[in-house]
Design a protein around this motif. Structure first.
Motif, PDB file in Angstrom:
ATOM      1  N   LEU A 165       0.821  -1.207   0.000  1.00 43.54           N
ATOM      2  CA  LEU A 165       0.000   0.000   0.000  1.00 43.54           C
ATOM      3  C   LEU A 165       0.860   1.265   0.000  1.00 43.54           C
ATOM      4  N   TYR A 166       1.898   1.248   0.818  1.00 40.21           N
ATOM      5  CA  TYR A 166       2.772   2.422   0.906  1.00 40.21           C
ATOM      6  C   TYR A 166       3.502   2.652  -0.419  1.00 40.21           C
ATOM      7  N   ASP A 167       3.943   1.553  -1.060  1.00 39.76           N
ATOM      8  CA  ASP A 167       4.628   1.673  -2.348  1.00 39.76           C
ATOM      9  C   ASP A 167       3.685   2.212  -3.424  1.00 39.76           C
ATOM     10  N   GLU A 168       2.401   1.849  -3.357  1.00 40.44           N
ATOM     11  CA  GLU A 168       1.421   2.267  -4.360  1.00 40.44           C
ATOM     12  C   GLU A 168       1.064   3.747  -4.247  1.00 40.44           C
ATOM     13  N   ALA A 169       0.742   4.179  -3.032  1.00 44.15           N
ATOM     14  CA  ALA A 169       0.179   5.529  -2.893  1.00 44.15           C
ATOM     15  C   ALA A 169       0.648   6.285  -1.666  1.00 44.15           C
ATOM     16  N   GLY A 170       1.690   5.818  -1.015  1.00 43.72           N
ATOM     17  CA  GLY A 170       2.155   6.507   0.182  1.00 43.72           C
ATOM     18  C   GLY A 170       1.147   6.381   1.313  1.00 43.72           C
TER      19      GLY A 170
END
Length: 343
Positions: free
Chosen positions: A181-186
């Protein structure tokens, strides 16, 4: 111990018990909601058959995918919700009593006030706990695969084969989802689907409005007989919770489907029809490509799961609140009423 804290802890405990009893239904329902191809058999299979297929092809553990973060989320959500609900309701009751002293109203909280109290509590709950539910949705919709390593006609090394096997069969953990999730959209990725979820606040708001209204009528009925207003049985609470949740779920279900669609992983290779820029875009594309029925996928499963879970939650929560108040206040009247009721 404050009454709000008692209700918060009791709500968390009741939510955990309800979650444990109904979690496989939740997993199947989330998969039904996020299945975007109506031609696939999973869109047509019944709930029991889908559970059987998940067990057959992926193992029992997949029915409980994301259980631990879900239990954390349930405890947090129910605890936060009931704490703030009781806090706001206490203030509403005090305001109603003050108005009654001035000759305005009957001193009780009306349906509109109950709706506002439930809505405010729900908004606080959503904003604080949405990240947990994004993780849970990702874990529930994750499917084990048995793909072979693509070779394109070229020989592969043993190291490549071992690495592929590790990737394919490694357990899918909450930490993996958090990183994904963090890699996708912070950080904003953890609040995916928050807009329909905030609108979905109307579900528990309607639920509690119906519940409190039915409970008030039931208490008045009991007040006229020997049981007294506090002589409401666990079975009656169970039924009230079920009826209240049923009404709220039927009205707000499409928003739940939209929320799940926004929270699942958007793959780069997917058809543009399955990429959603936001709530309105998701609703428009679902109606355009799947018809209105797409907004109600899995509703029968959700009704069974949510109605049963809500009924269990209300029943357990009310019994725990009674027990906690007895321990804190030492008031034996509740025990005496219980004995009279059994006799």
């Amino acid at each position: 111990m404050s009454d709000a804290l008692i209700n918060g802890l009791a709500g968390a405990a009741g939510g955990i018990i309800a979650q444990l009893l109904t979690y496989p239904l939740q997993t199947v329902n989330t998969r039904q909601q996020t299945e975007r191809d109506p031609s696939k058999s999973s869109s047509r299979d019944g709930t029991i058959r889908q559970m059987f297929l998940v067990v057959k092809h992926e193992g029992w553990e997949r029915l409980y995918g994301g259980l631990m973060p879900s239990l954390v989320g349930t405890a947090a959500s129910q605890g936060v919700y009931y704490y703030f609900y009781q806090t706001f309701r206490n203030r509403a009751e005090s305001a109603a009593l003050d108005r009654w002293k001035r000759g305005i109203g009957d001193g009780s909280v009306g349906m509109l006030e109950s709706l506002v109290v439930a809505a405010l509590s729900g908004c606080v709950n959503v904003l604080l706990t949405n990240p947990i539910w994004v993780v849970v949705t990702r874990m529930q919709t994750h499917r084990k695969t048995n793909k072979t390593l693509p070779t394109h006609g070229l020989p592969i090394s043993l190291d490549d084969a071992i690495q592929h096997a590790i990737i394919e069969h490694a357990p899918f953990k909450a930490s993996h989802v958090v990183q994904e999730l963090y890699d996708e959209a912070g950080l904003l990725g953890f609040w995916k689907g928050v807009i329909p979820t905030l609108i979905m606040v109307s579900n528990p708001a309607m639920q509690f409005m119906l519940y409190e209204t039915l409970l008030k009528k039931l208490k008045k009925k009991h007040a006229t007989n020997s049981k007294g207003a506090d002589g409401i049985s666990a079975l009656e609470i169970f039924i009230l919770g079920a009826v209240a949740k049923l009404g709220a779920t039927v009205v707000t279900y499409p928003l739940l489907v939209v929320k799940s669609r926004l929270q699942i992983k958007q793959r780069a290779g997917d058809d543009n029809r399955h990429h959603y820029k936001g709530t309105l875009d998701a609703i428009t594309k679902m109606i355009r490509y799947e018809g209105l029925s797409g907004l109600y996928k899995g509703m029968s499963t959700k009704i069974v799961q949510s109605v049963f879970a809500a009924a269990v939650l209300f029943m357990v929560k009310e019994e725990l609140v009674k027990a906690a108040r007895l321990l804190v206040t030492g008031d034996l009247s509740l025990v005496n009423r219980s004995k009279l009721k059994r006799s």
